[in-house]
Design a protein around this motif. Structure first.
Motif, PDB file in Angstrom:
ATOM      1  N   ARG A  86      28.702  26.526 -41.359  1.00 13.89           N
ATOM      2  CA  ARG A  86      27.784  27.119 -40.390  1.00 13.89           C
ATOM      3  C   ARG A  86      26.876  26.065 -39.761  1.00 13.89           C
ATOM      4  O   ARG A  86      26.447  25.132 -40.439  1.00 13.89           O
ATOM      5  CB  ARG A  86      26.919  28.187 -41.071  1.00 13.89           C
ATOM      6  CG  ARG A  86      27.712  29.403 -41.503  1.00 13.89           C
ATOM      7  CD  ARG A  86      26.802  30.515 -41.992  1.00 13.89           C
ATOM      8  NE  ARG A  86      26.203  30.215 -43.292  1.00 13.89           N
ATOM      9  CZ  ARG A  86      24.899  30.177 -43.527  1.00 13.89           C
ATOM     10  NH1 ARG A  86      24.046  30.370 -42.525  1.00 13.89           N
ATOM     11  NH2 ARG A  86      24.445  29.937 -44.720  1.00 13.89           N
ATOM     12  N   PRO A  87      26.572  26.187 -38.477  1.00 11.30           N
ATOM     13  CA  PRO A  87      25.617  25.268 -37.842  1.00 11.30           C
ATOM     14  C   PRO A  87      24.252  25.376 -38.525  1.00 11.30           C
ATOM     15  O   PRO A  87      23.827  26.465 -38.914  1.00 11.30           O
ATOM     16  CB  PRO A  87      25.543  25.762 -36.398  1.00 11.30           C
ATOM     17  CG  PRO A  87      26.747  26.613 -36.201  1.00 11.30           C
ATOM     18  CD  PRO A  87      27.078  27.198 -37.536  1.00 11.30           C
ATOM     19  N   PRO A  97      35.652  15.960 -43.840  1.00 11.82           N
ATOM     20  CA  PRO A  97      35.979  15.656 -45.243  1.00 11.82           C
ATOM     21  C   PRO A  97      36.585  14.264 -45.415  1.00 11.82           C
ATOM     22  O   PRO A  97      36.251  13.550 -46.368  1.00 11.82           O
ATOM     23  CB  PRO A  97      36.983  16.760 -45.612  1.00 11.82           C
ATOM     24  CG  PRO A  97      36.622  17.907 -44.720  1.00 11.82           C
ATOM     25  CD  PRO A  97      36.207  17.268 -43.425  1.00 11.82           C
ATOM     26  N   GLU A  98      37.464  13.874 -44.501  1.00 13.12           N
ATOM     27  CA  GLU A  98      38.104  12.563 -44.598  1.00 13.12           C
ATOM     28  C   GLU A  98      37.074  11.441 -44.513  1.00 13.12           C
ATOM     29  O   GLU A  98      37.047  10.530 -45.362  1.00 13.12           O
ATOM     30  CB  GLU A  98      39.134  12.420 -43.487  1.00 13.12           C
ATOM     31  CG  GLU A  98      39.861  11.085 -43.495  1.00 13.12           C
ATOM     32  CD  GLU A  98      40.867  10.960 -42.368  1.00 13.12           C
ATOM     33  OE1 GLU A  98      41.690  10.028 -42.410  1.00 13.12           O
ATOM     34  OE2 GLU A  98      40.820  11.790 -41.426  1.00 13.12           O
ATOM     35  N   ALA A  99      36.200  11.509 -43.517  1.00 14.66           N
ATOM     36  CA  ALA A  99      35.194  10.458 -43.348  1.00 14.66           C
ATOM     37  C   ALA A  99      34.191  10.474 -44.499  1.00 14.66           C
ATOM     38  O   ALA A  99      33.735   9.414 -44.955  1.00 14.66           O
ATOM     39  CB  ALA A  99      34.476  10.638 -42.013  1.00 14.66           C
ATOM     40  N   ALA A 100      33.853  11.663 -44.970  1.00  9.61           N
ATOM     41  CA  ALA A 100      32.887  11.774 -46.068  1.00  9.61           C
ATOM     42  C   ALA A 100      33.406  11.113 -47.333  1.00  9.61           C
ATOM     43  O   ALA A 100      32.669  10.397 -48.029  1.00  9.61           O
ATOM     44  CB  ALA A 100      32.570  13.238 -46.338  1.00  9.61           C
ATOM     45  N   PRO A 140      36.821  21.018 -39.844  1.00 12.04           N
ATOM     46  CA  PRO A 140      37.134  21.501 -38.486  1.00 12.04           C
ATOM     47  C   PRO A 140      38.089  22.694 -38.533  1.00 12.04           C
ATOM     48  O   PRO A 140      39.294  22.561 -38.368  1.00 12.04           O
ATOM     49  CB  PRO A 140      37.778  20.285 -37.822  1.00 12.04           C
ATOM     50  CG  PRO A 140      38.359  19.501 -38.949  1.00 12.04           C
ATOM     51  CD  PRO A 140      37.459  19.717 -40.127  1.00 12.04           C
ATOM     52  N   VAL A 141      37.528  23.863 -38.783  1.00 15.67           N
ATOM     53  CA  VAL A 141      38.327  25.075 -38.932  1.00 15.67           C
ATOM     54  C   VAL A 141      38.235  25.948 -37.676  1.00 15.67           C
ATOM     55  O   VAL A 141      37.506  25.646 -36.741  1.00 15.67           O
ATOM     56  CB  VAL A 141      37.859  25.893 -40.164  1.00 15.67           C
ATOM     57  CG1 VAL A 141      38.137  25.140 -41.446  1.00 15.67           C
ATOM     58  CG2 VAL A 141      36.375  26.218 -40.056  1.00 15.67           C
ATOM     59  N   ASN A 142      38.958  27.044 -37.684  1.00 17.38           N
ATOM     60  CA  ASN A 142      38.913  28.032 -36.607  1.00 17.38           C
ATOM     61  C   ASN A 142      37.484  28.579 -36.493  1.00 17.38           C
ATOM     62  O   ASN A 142      36.986  29.198 -37.441  1.00 17.38           O
ATOM     63  CB  ASN A 142      39.907  29.158 -36.934  1.00 17.38           C
ATOM     64  CG  ASN A 142      39.879  30.281 -35.908  1.00 17.38           C
ATOM     65  OD1 ASN A 142      39.169  30.221 -34.913  1.00 17.38           O
ATOM     66  ND2 ASN A 142      40.655  31.316 -36.174  1.00 17.38           N
ATOM     67  N   CYS A 153      38.044  24.924 -50.573  1.00 12.36           N
ATOM     68  CA  CYS A 153      37.166  23.854 -50.106  1.00 12.36           C
ATOM     69  C   CYS A 153      37.159  22.687 -51.094  1.00 12.36           C
ATOM     70  O   CYS A 153      37.216  21.520 -50.698  1.00 12.36           O
ATOM     71  CB  CYS A 153      35.755  24.403 -49.903  1.00 12.36           C
ATOM     72  SG  CYS A 153      34.654  23.275 -49.013  1.00 12.36           S
ATOM     73  N   VAL A 154      37.107  23.013 -52.380  1.00 16.21           N
ATOM     74  CA  VAL A 154      37.158  21.983 -53.412  1.00 16.21           C
ATOM     75  C   VAL A 154      38.474  21.217 -53.327  1.00 16.21           C
ATOM     76  O   VAL A 154      38.509  19.983 -53.426  1.00 16.21           O
ATOM     77  CB  VAL A 154      36.976  22.604 -54.810  1.00 16.21           C
ATOM     78  CG1 VAL A 154      37.287  21.595 -55.917  1.00 16.21           C
ATOM     79  CG2 VAL A 154      35.547  23.135 -54.978  1.00 16.21           C
ATOM     80  N   LEU A 155      39.568  21.945 -53.142  1.00 16.28           N
ATOM     81  CA  LEU A 155      40.885  21.314 -53.041  1.00 16.28           C
ATOM     82  C   LEU A 155      40.939  20.366 -51.849  1.00 16.28           C
ATOM     83  O   LEU A 155      41.438  19.238 -51.957  1.00 16.28           O
ATOM     84  CB  LEU A 155      41.962  22.386 -52.898  1.00 16.28           C
ATOM     85  CG  LEU A 155      43.407  21.893 -52.829  1.00 16.28           C
ATOM     86  CD1 LEU A 155      43.898  21.478 -54.207  1.00 16.28           C
ATOM     87  CD2 LEU A 155      44.315  22.981 -52.266  1.00 16.28           C
ATOM     88  N   LEU A 156      40.417  20.805 -50.714  1.00 18.24           N
ATOM     89  CA  LEU A 156      40.472  20.001 -49.500  1.00 18.24           C
ATOM     90  C   LEU A 156      39.681  18.703 -49.669  1.00 18.24           C
ATOM     91  O   LEU A 156      40.166  17.619 -49.340  1.00 18.24           O
ATOM     92  CB  LEU A 156      39.930  20.818 -48.334  1.00 18.24           C
ATOM     93  CG  LEU A 156      40.162  20.307 -46.920  1.00 18.24           C
ATOM     94  CD1 LEU A 156      40.151  21.461 -45.936  1.00 18.24           C
ATOM     95  CD2 LEU A 156      39.096  19.297 -46.514  1.00 18.24           C
ATOM     96  N   VAL A 157      38.473  18.817 -50.195  1.00 17.98           N
ATOM     97  CA  VAL A 157      37.650  17.614 -50.378  1.00 17.98           C
ATOM     98  C   VAL A 157      38.257  16.713 -51.463  1.00 17.98           C
ATOM     99  O   VAL A 157      38.264  15.481 -51.337  1.00 17.98           O
ATOM    100  CB  VAL A 157      36.200  17.999 -50.721  1.00 17.98           C
ATOM    101  CG1 VAL A 157      35.358  16.752 -50.989  1.00 17.98           C
ATOM    102  CG2 VAL A 157      35.576  18.805 -49.579  1.00 17.98           C
TER     103      VAL A 157
END
Length: 247
Positions: A86-87, A97-100, A140-142, A153-157
């Protein structure tokens, strides 16, 4: 005891369902992460549902650090990322996530202590939680459906962490016989097919024979043939010739 591998701590803020905590543990363990912290879980701790869902990653739950609030959960960290879709009106650096995880890997290599916070399932973290973080991770999701399941989210990060610290070839050829054919072997295969196909009258009319042979050679060169592939193609042509001769 957690492993000695340098890595960020993953901090679950007020998780609501034990199943999601267990799934998050499995996601972490998939990518070699084993520093879980659980802040004020709704259903108490330890949680039998989390253990059941964690399956082979139950060790993470046994060693998870329980904290009463966010400040306690990140008290020993020097840099903290908060994941949110959320903004926010808070002014902070916002990473993918990649840059983080590239940034996290660099910080950890310098001796910093890093954490990544994940919010509760229903509404995510509150601004008061995010205010305690140094930076934000946004996927960057829909925009019409930005909510991610906690374990997703945990899996993605976790995946991006693994990519940041471990070199992986983008594509590899795997199998029992994957040694690529050498140029001489491809040349012999091309000659074999040209000779047999020439005998069969394939290169017709004569004025087009050279361009047809050129196209066939180009076909072989475009294909990443293994030595096993070349042997099979030789065998196919030999068998076709034998079958023709039997008639």
């Amino acid at each position: 005891m957690p492993s000695d591998t340098p890595q960020p701590a993953f901090v679950l803020i007020r998780p609501q369902m034990g199943e999601n905590i267990g799934a998050a543990a499995r996601a972490m363990w998939n990518f070699g992460l084993d520093r879980m912290r659980v802040v004020a879980p709704r259903d108490g701790w330890p949680n039998p549902s989390a253990v059941a869902m964690a399956s082979g990653a139950g060790r993470l739950l046994d060693e998870a650090v329980l904290a009463g609030d966010v400040a306690e959960g990140i008290a020993d960290r020097t840099f903290v990322y908060a994941t949110t879709a959320r903004p926010r009106e808070l002014t902070k650096p916002v990473f993918t996530p990649e840059a983080a995880m590239r940034d996290a890997a660099n910080r950890i290599a310098r001796g910093e202590k890093v954490a990544v916070m994940f919010g509760p399932e229903r509404a995510g973290m509150e601004n008061a939680d995010i205010a305690q973080a140094n930076a934000i991770i946004t996927v960057p999701v829909n925009p019409d459906f930005p909510s991610l399941n906690l374990a997703q989210c945990v899996l993605l990060v976790g995946y991006e962490w693994r990519r940041a610290v471990e070199e992986a070839e983008e594509m590899v050829l795997r199998g029992q016989r994957t040694e690529l054919a050498e140029g001489a072997e491809i040349e012999a295969l091309a000659r074999h097919y040209e000779e047999r196909m020439d005998e069969a009258g394939f290169f017709y009319p004569p004025e087009k024979a050279d361009s047809m042979k050129l196209n066939l050679r180009n076909l072989w060169s475009r294909m990443p043939l293994t030595r096993a592939d070349v042997q099979m193609l030789h065998g196919m042509m030999r068998q076709l010739v034998r079958w023709k001769d039997k008639g």
